[in-house]
Design a protein around this motif. Structure first.
Motif, PDB file in Angstrom:
ATOM      1  N   LEU A 131       0.987  -1.110   0.017  1.00 46.05           N
ATOM      2  CA  LEU A 131       0.018   0.086   0.112  1.00 46.05           C
ATOM      3  C   LEU A 131       0.871   1.133   0.066  1.00 46.05           C
ATOM      4  N   TRP A 132       0.301   2.171  -0.715  1.00 45.96           N
ATOM      5  CA  TRP A 132       1.362   3.308  -1.036  1.00 45.96           C
ATOM      6  C   TRP A 132       0.523   4.603  -1.532  1.00 45.96           C
ATOM      7  N   THR A 133       0.744   5.823  -1.133  1.00 49.78           N
ATOM      8  CA  THR A 133       0.389   6.916  -2.076  1.00 49.78           C
ATOM      9  C   THR A 133       1.475   7.907  -2.140  1.00 49.78           C
ATOM     10  N   TYR A 134       1.131   9.094  -2.792  1.00 49.10           N
ATOM     11  CA  TYR A 134       2.149   9.982  -2.910  1.00 49.10           C
ATOM     12  C   TYR A 134       2.527  10.852  -1.467  1.00 49.10           C
ATOM     13  N   ASP A 135       1.613  10.847  -0.539  1.00 44.13           N
ATOM     14  CA  ASP A 135       1.827  11.515   0.572  1.00 44.13           C
ATOM     15  C   ASP A 135       1.065  10.678   1.707  1.00 44.13           C
ATOM     16  N   ASP A 136       1.830   9.887   2.364  1.00 45.74           N
ATOM     17  CA  ASP A 136       1.361   9.171   3.350  1.00 45.74           C
ATOM     18  C   ASP A 136       1.661   9.650   5.037  1.00 45.74           C
ATOM     19  N   THR A 137       1.951  10.885   5.000  1.00 47.83           N
ATOM     20  CA  THR A 137       2.204  11.367   6.166  1.00 47.83           C
ATOM     21  C   THR A 137       0.866  12.115   6.959  1.00 47.83           C
ATOM     22  N   SER A 138       0.392  11.273   7.769  1.00 47.71           N
ATOM     23  CA  SER A 138      -0.919  11.789   8.509  1.00 47.71           C
ATOM     24  C   SER A 138      -1.159  13.258   8.765  1.00 47.71           C
ATOM     25  N   GLY A 139      -2.143  13.784   8.427  1.00 45.18           N
ATOM     26  CA  GLY A 139      -2.429  15.367   8.688  1.00 45.18           C
ATOM     27  C   GLY A 139      -1.796  16.221   7.965  1.00 45.18           C
ATOM     28  N   ASP A 140      -1.025  15.729   6.769  1.00 48.88           N
ATOM     29  CA  ASP A 140      -0.326  16.695   6.089  1.00 48.88           C
ATOM     30  C   ASP A 140      -1.313  17.562   5.029  1.00 48.88           C
ATOM     31  N   THR A 141      -2.266  18.260   5.600  1.00 50.07           N
ATOM     32  CA  THR A 141      -3.234  18.930   4.636  1.00 50.07           C
ATOM     33  C   THR A 141      -2.622  20.131   3.676  1.00 50.07           C
ATOM     34  N   SER A 142      -1.162  20.564   4.089  1.00 49.19           N
ATOM     35  CA  SER A 142      -0.627  21.242   3.224  1.00 49.19           C
ATOM     36  C   SER A 142       0.196  20.531   2.042  1.00 49.19           C
ATOM     37  N   LEU A 143       0.211  19.227   2.215  1.00 45.94           N
ATOM     38  CA  LEU A 143       0.820  18.307   1.221  1.00 45.94           C
ATOM     39  C   LEU A 143       2.367  18.577   1.041  1.00 45.94           C
ATOM     40  N   THR A 144       2.800  19.039   2.047  1.00 47.67           N
ATOM     41  CA  THR A 144       4.209  19.526   2.049  1.00 47.67           C
ATOM     42  C   THR A 144       5.127  18.082   1.730  1.00 47.67           C
ATOM     43  N   ASP A 145       4.505  16.874   2.291  1.00 50.67           N
ATOM     44  CA  ASP A 145       5.498  15.788   1.897  1.00 50.67           C
ATOM     45  C   ASP A 145       5.194  15.062   0.655  1.00 50.67           C
ATOM     46  N   PHE A 146       4.345  15.509  -0.066  1.00 47.72           N
ATOM     47  CA  PHE A 146       3.899  14.861  -1.631  1.00 47.72           C
ATOM     48  C   PHE A 146       5.098  14.630  -2.320  1.00 47.72           C
ATOM     49  N   ASN A 147       5.457  13.499  -2.708  1.00 45.95           N
ATOM     50  CA  ASN A 147       6.370  13.126  -3.554  1.00 45.95           C
ATOM     51  C   ASN A 147       5.987  12.137  -4.562  1.00 45.95           C
ATOM     52  N   ILE A 148       6.140  12.667  -5.785  1.00 53.77           N
ATOM     53  CA  ILE A 148       5.870  11.815  -7.047  1.00 53.77           C
ATOM     54  C   ILE A 148       6.686  10.599  -7.088  1.00 53.77           C
ATOM     55  N   ASP A 149       7.891  10.779  -6.618  1.00 58.93           N
ATOM     56  CA  ASP A 149       9.100   9.485  -6.508  1.00 58.93           C
ATOM     57  C   ASP A 149       8.661   8.668  -5.583  1.00 58.93           C
ATOM     58  N   ASN A 150       7.391   8.597  -5.087  1.00 59.14           N
ATOM     59  CA  ASN A 150       6.885   7.518  -4.272  1.00 59.14           C
ATOM     60  C   ASN A 150       6.333   6.191  -5.333  1.00 59.14           C
ATOM     61  N   GLU A 151       6.361   6.739  -6.608  1.00 53.66           N
ATOM     62  CA  GLU A 151       5.829   5.956  -7.786  1.00 53.66           C
ATOM     63  C   GLU A 151       7.124   5.035  -7.773  1.00 53.66           C
ATOM     64  N   PRO A 152       6.729   3.576  -7.907  1.00 56.44           N
ATOM     65  CA  PRO A 152       8.138   2.686  -8.443  1.00 56.44           C
ATOM     66  C   PRO A 152       8.525   3.278  -9.493  1.00 56.44           C
ATOM     67  N   ASP A 153      10.126   3.339  -9.531  1.00 56.22           N
ATOM     68  CA  ASP A 153      10.732   3.980 -10.652  1.00 56.22           C
ATOM     69  C   ASP A 153      10.386   3.111 -11.972  1.00 56.22           C
ATOM     70  N   TYR A 154      10.048   1.710 -11.904  1.00 56.63           N
ATOM     71  CA  TYR A 154       9.842   0.958 -12.893  1.00 56.63           C
ATOM     72  C   TYR A 154       8.691   1.463 -13.669  1.00 56.63           C
ATOM     73  N   VAL A 155       7.619   2.155 -12.944  1.00 58.19           N
ATOM     74  CA  VAL A 155       6.450   2.317 -13.802  1.00 58.19           C
ATOM     75  C   VAL A 155       6.944   3.668 -14.849  1.00 58.19           C
ATOM     76  N   PHE A 156       7.329   4.556 -14.334  1.00 54.81           N
ATOM     77  CA  PHE A 156       7.933   5.552 -15.164  1.00 54.81           C
ATOM     78  C   PHE A 156       8.796   5.266 -16.156  1.00 54.81           C
ATOM     79  N   ARG A 157       9.753   4.391 -15.925  1.00 58.77           N
ATOM     80  CA  ARG A 157      10.716   3.674 -17.010  1.00 58.77           C
ATOM     81  C   ARG A 157      10.001   3.114 -18.065  1.00 58.77           C
TER      82      ARG A 157
END
Length: 519
Positions: A131-157
């Motif tokens: 299980l994963w998303t691009y922001d798994d930091t609880s309560g991060d309403t400002s989405l400061t920890d949003f990270n597109i690189d949470n996507e497995p790199d083999y998907v983009f490749r």
């Protein structure tokens, strides 16, 4: 000079019917003697001539009736599909590239299906390692920890590699669940969105678009929630009432328009046919200005239900985005069902795309999310099968979609896509054929248009006994007639004809010129 003008117009009229010939045929037969096989008919080619007696079936193509553009066929690049493809690339690079070419090469006449539409989950699905998303930091309403690189790199490749084969690739992104901390259940597996986070979630989806853009992938479309009427406690899912999806849609559409994504389609619903007149209609009633259209899946209801939505909102787009094959099912029965429900008839009922579920899985329908009850029983089948020894094969889903895809790909580089045109079937054996007809425009208006038929002959039974029957068929087009015998199977064929609108303009111009000289 009047005679010269009439002679010129007559010459153009003759050119409309002269040399209309069927040269190109792709075919998959019930007995697998042909598997997406390209061939040309023996000389002379199949010519359109003056009409005569009709065949056992009679296909009438009416290109004065032009309907929706078809944007392509394909499947979902789940985490599991991307992982298997990435592993194949490492294990046997030649086989990897040959598979991508066979699946995605859109070159006119190439030995490939030219799939052009790729659905990509935003975050984990039932075909992910965890299980994963691009922001798994609880309560991060400002989405400061949003990270597109949470996507497995083999998907983009893998997407990059597919884009290198098919520059037309359309990527449609869709989440299976919001981050767990945005949900009342506190988990990605089932539950619903906490409505306090409607605007936060809209911003999260905008960041997904921006993240893909940073990765040099600008999505063709984005959906808000996969299967919003489903909540399953064993894999990422989220029940989302119409009113909630509508509010997210309005907020997200404004954010998209204000941040450079005005050209990206926002697609609603993404669920089964059976509620086509309910949820998606209500969604348009509440937030129609935000959505380009809706998408359907095949797991409940009937393809004809798509008309329930179309009749309510005929100017909105319809996409078909998910159906899965089942391991162990009958090859020919599946192809008949796919053509009659998805890849011919689905377009007849207004769809602009046709997609299956996983692009690739192994022979056991794996890997899946640990503990999921998704794809129970025999398991789901991918469009392609990746084997542990570095080989691959394609399944019936490939052959069905490939036959349909060949009919609508651009004839010219960066040229127009195929559009559905009017077609009907008469004759004593009209029941034996399911037919779709398409026209593909050209970059130059003086170039002849390409016309295509996709024909399912399912006359395989007589009196309860197996009895495949080829059907001698006449094809009526612009007051001319050709004849072809369709074997039991799926056949895609092409011919070219003059662009009548261009001829009309030329004739009018000639008349003006002749009148000018006469005067």
């Amino acid at each position: 000079m009047r005679f010269a003008t009439a002679l010129f117009a007559g010459t153009l009229l003759a050119s409309k019917v002269a040399s209309q010939e069927i040269w190109d045929i792709w075919q998959t037969t019930w007995d697998r003697s042909k598997l997406f096989t390209y061939f040309q008919p023996p000389n002379p080619p199949i010519e359109f001539t003056s009409p005569g007696t009709i065949g056992a079936a009679d296909i009438v193509v009416d290109d004065t009736q032009v309907y929706q553009t078809i944007w392509g066929f394909g499947a979902s690049l789940t985490d599991s599909s991307a992982l298997l493809l990435s592993n194949l690339k490492t294990q046997n690079s030649d086989n990897y590239w040959s598979l991508l070419d066979y699946l995605f090469n859109p070159t006119d006449g190439a030995n490939s299906s030219g799939f052009t539409y790729l659905r990509v989950p935003l975050g984990a699905s039932d075909f992910s390692a965890n299980l994963w998303t691009y922001d798994d930091t609880s309560g991060d309403t400002s989405l400061t920890d949003f990270n597109i690189d949470n996507e497995p790199d083999y998907v983009f490749r893998t997407i990059y590699d597919i884009q290198s084969v098919n520059p037309y690739l359309r990527v449609h992104v869709v989440p299976w669940s919001p981050p767990a901390w945005m949900k009342t259940s506190g988990t990605m597996d089932g539950g619903d969105l906490n409505t306090d986070y409607i605007n936060t979630y809209a911003n999260y989806l905008l960041k997904c678009l921006q993240g893909f853009q940073i990765k040099n992938i600008v999505p063709f479309a984005i959906s808000i929630q996969n299967e919003p009427e489903n909540s399953d406690s064993t894999y990422p899912s989220c029940y989302m009432p119409v009113a909630v999806e509508a509010q997210i849609g309005v907020a997200l559409r404004a954010l998209m328009d204000d941040n450079g994504f005005s050209g990206v389609r926002l697609i609603g619903y993404e669920h089964n046919w059976n509620d086509a007149g309910g949820y998606p209609v209500q969604l348009m009633e509440q937030a129609g200005s935000a959505f380009a259209g809706v998408a359907f899946h095949c797991y409940a209801g009937d393809v004809q239900n798509q008309s329930d939505f179309y009749n309510a909102y005929p100017t909105k787009e319809i996409y078909f985005t998910e159906c899965s094959g089942t391991l162990g099912s009958d090859w020919w029965s599946d192809i008949k069902w796919y053509m009659d429900n998805l890849f011919i008839t689905g377009l007849t009922y207004h769809a602009q795309s046709g997609l299956m579920w996983n692009l690739a899985l192994n022979g056991s329908g794996l890997p899946k999310l640990p503990g999921t009850d998704s794809c129970g029983g025999a398991g789901c089948r991918g469009v392609a099968q990746i084997n542990g020894d570095g080989t691959w094969s394609v399944n019936q889903e490939f052959y069905a979609m490939g036959q349909a895809s060949k009919a609508i790909l651009p004839r010219d580089a960066d040229g127009p896509w195929g559009q559905r045109v009017g077609v009907s079937v008469g004759g004593a054996m009209n029941w034996a054929l399911v037919v779709g007809a398409y026209v593909t425009g050209r970059v130059s208006s003086s170039d002849w248009l390409r016309y295509s038929l996709v024909v399912l002959n399912w006359a395989d039974n007589s009196g309860g006994e197996w009895d495949p029957q080829p059907v001698q068929t006449t094809i009526e087009f612009r007051d001319m007639q050709a004849t072809y015998t369709f074997p039991v199977g799926v056949t895609t064929l092409w011919w070219y004809a003059v662009n009548e609108s261009s001829v009309a303009e030329t004739e009018e111009s000639s008349i003006r010129v002749q009148t000018f000289h006469r005067n």
